[in-house]
Design an enzyme around this catalytic site. Structure first.
Site, short mmCIF file in Angstrom:
data_model
loop_
_atom_site.label_atom_id
_atom_site.label_comp_id
_atom_site.label_asym_id
_atom_site.label_seq_id
_atom_site.Cartn_x
_atom_site.Cartn_y
_atom_site.Cartn_z
N LYS A 107 -7.15 6.72 9.54
CA LYS A 107 -7.53 5.36 9.29
C LYS A 107 -7.97 4.94 10.68
O LYS A 107 -8.66 3.70 10.78
CB LYS A 107 -5.97 4.35 9.23
CG LYS A 107 -5.52 4.74 7.74
CD LYS A 107 -6.26 4.43 6.82
CE LYS A 107 -5.73 4.44 5.26
NZ LYS A 107 -4.56 3.79 5.07
N GLU A 137 -0.69 -10.77 3.45
CA GLU A 137 -0.26 -9.97 4.42
C GLU A 137 -0.60 -10.70 5.73
O GLU A 137 -0.03 -10.57 6.84
CB GLU A 137 -1.26 -8.49 4.51
CG GLU A 137 -0.66 -7.78 3.27
CD GLU A 137 -1.70 -6.56 3.13
OE1 GLU A 137 -2.86 -6.70 3.33
OE2 GLU A 137 -1.25 -5.43 2.77
N ALA A 159 -2.97 -0.26 7.09
CA ALA A 159 -4.46 -0.79 7.52
C ALA A 159 -5.41 0.21 6.75
O ALA A 159 -5.13 1.59 6.48
CB ALA A 159 -4.58 -0.88 8.90
N GLY A 194 0.91 -1.05 -0.02
CA GLY A 194 0.13 -0.05 -0.01
C GLY A 194 0.94 1.53 0.04
O GLY A 194 1.82 1.19 -0.05
O1 DER Z 1 -4.42 -3.45 1.24
C1 DER Z 1 -3.96 -3.46 2.24
O2 DER Z 1 -4.16 -4.20 3.25
C2 DER Z 1 -3.25 -2.27 2.57
O3 DER Z 1 -2.18 -2.38 3.60
C3 DER Z 1 -4.00 -1.14 2.94
O4 DER Z 1 -4.76 -1.84 4.33
C4 DER Z 1 -3.41 0.04 3.47
O5 DER Z 1 -2.98 0.74 2.41
P1 DER Z 1 -2.62 2.32 2.24
O6 DER Z 1 -1.35 2.35 3.05
O7 DER Z 1 -2.57 2.68 1.01
O8 DER Z 1 -3.78 3.22 3.02
#
Ligand code: DER
Length: 213
Positions: A120, A102, A82, A29
């Site tokens: 988040k 993951e 997350a 991510g």
């Molecule tokens: O897809 C996933 O699990 C990613 O880790 C997500 O949860 C977080 O993505 P981001 O850092 O782009 O917000």
């Protein structure tokens, strides 16, 4: 708020938790995208296991040593983003369709560190929950689950699963997680329980970070 700055602050703080010689699980991510160069700057001889092809290619670009997750039994630390973080530590992950790998990397690590910007953290988890479904028997699995939408575009995970989103109730994440895990045809889902998480690092626009154990 400056989400980019918050992601950067959380990622840089997490990088300081990694010491030389460690085996490190790399999540997927945009927040992890800030972690990778920070890790490359701080450490040379760490062994990395990536949770997606996109993480693997960025990691290699910044000079990290990436190896397949096969012979390694346990990792020293895993660091990942997350989508949502509840006050009790339940997570929703999988926005990036990588939650199966993951979760395996997270459960195999001595310490699982979540890095996130302040958008988040939520008071209550709100669906949907990402799911990876076996392609075999997909129609029947979808019928069994009810209200699942399939992702557009590339529906497959690197392991060939079909990625979808489950739009069910989330007032009791424990029972929803157990039900999804116990449903034949569901390879994995994006509800991560609090007991899996060692530390949550939330970045704030002033560059400060808040650590929640
Ligand atoms: O897809 C996933 O699990 C990613 O880790 C997500 O949860 C977080 O993505 P981001 O850092 O782009 O917000």
């Amino acid at each position: 708020i400056d989400v980019t700055r918050e992601k950067q602050a959380a990622a840089q703080e997490a990088a300081t938790l990694v010491s030389d010689g460690m085996t490190v699980g790399l999540g997927t991510g945009s927040t992890v995208a800030f972690l990778l160069p920070a890790l490359a700057d701080l450490h040379r001889n760490i062994r990395c296991i990536a949770t997606s092809p996109q993480t693997e290619s960025i990691a290699r670009q910044v000079g990290l040593m990436v190896e397949p997750f096969r012979d390694v039994i346990s990792l020293d630390i895993a660091i990942d983003g997350a989508d949502q973080i509840a006050p009790d530590g339940w997570l929703i992950k999988g926005g990036g369709a990588a939650h199966t790998r993951e979760k395996l990397v997270a459960i195999s690590a001595q310490r699982f560190i979540v890095i996130a910007d302040s958008t988040k953290t939520v008071n209550n988890l709100k669906g949907p929950v990402p799911v990876e479904l076996l392609a075999f028997g997909l129609g029947s699995t979808l019928h069994r689950l009810g209200n699942v939408t399939l992702r557009e575009g590339v529906p497959h995970s690197p392991d060939g699963g079909i990625i979808g989103d489950y739009h069910g109730r989330l007032d009791d994440p424990q029972s929803t997680a157990a039900w999804l895990s116990g449903t034949p045809g569901v390879v994995e889902h994006g509800l991560f329980p609090p007991e899996m998480v060692t530390t949550i690092i939330v970045g704030h626009t002033n560059g400060k970070v808040e650590q929640r154990i």
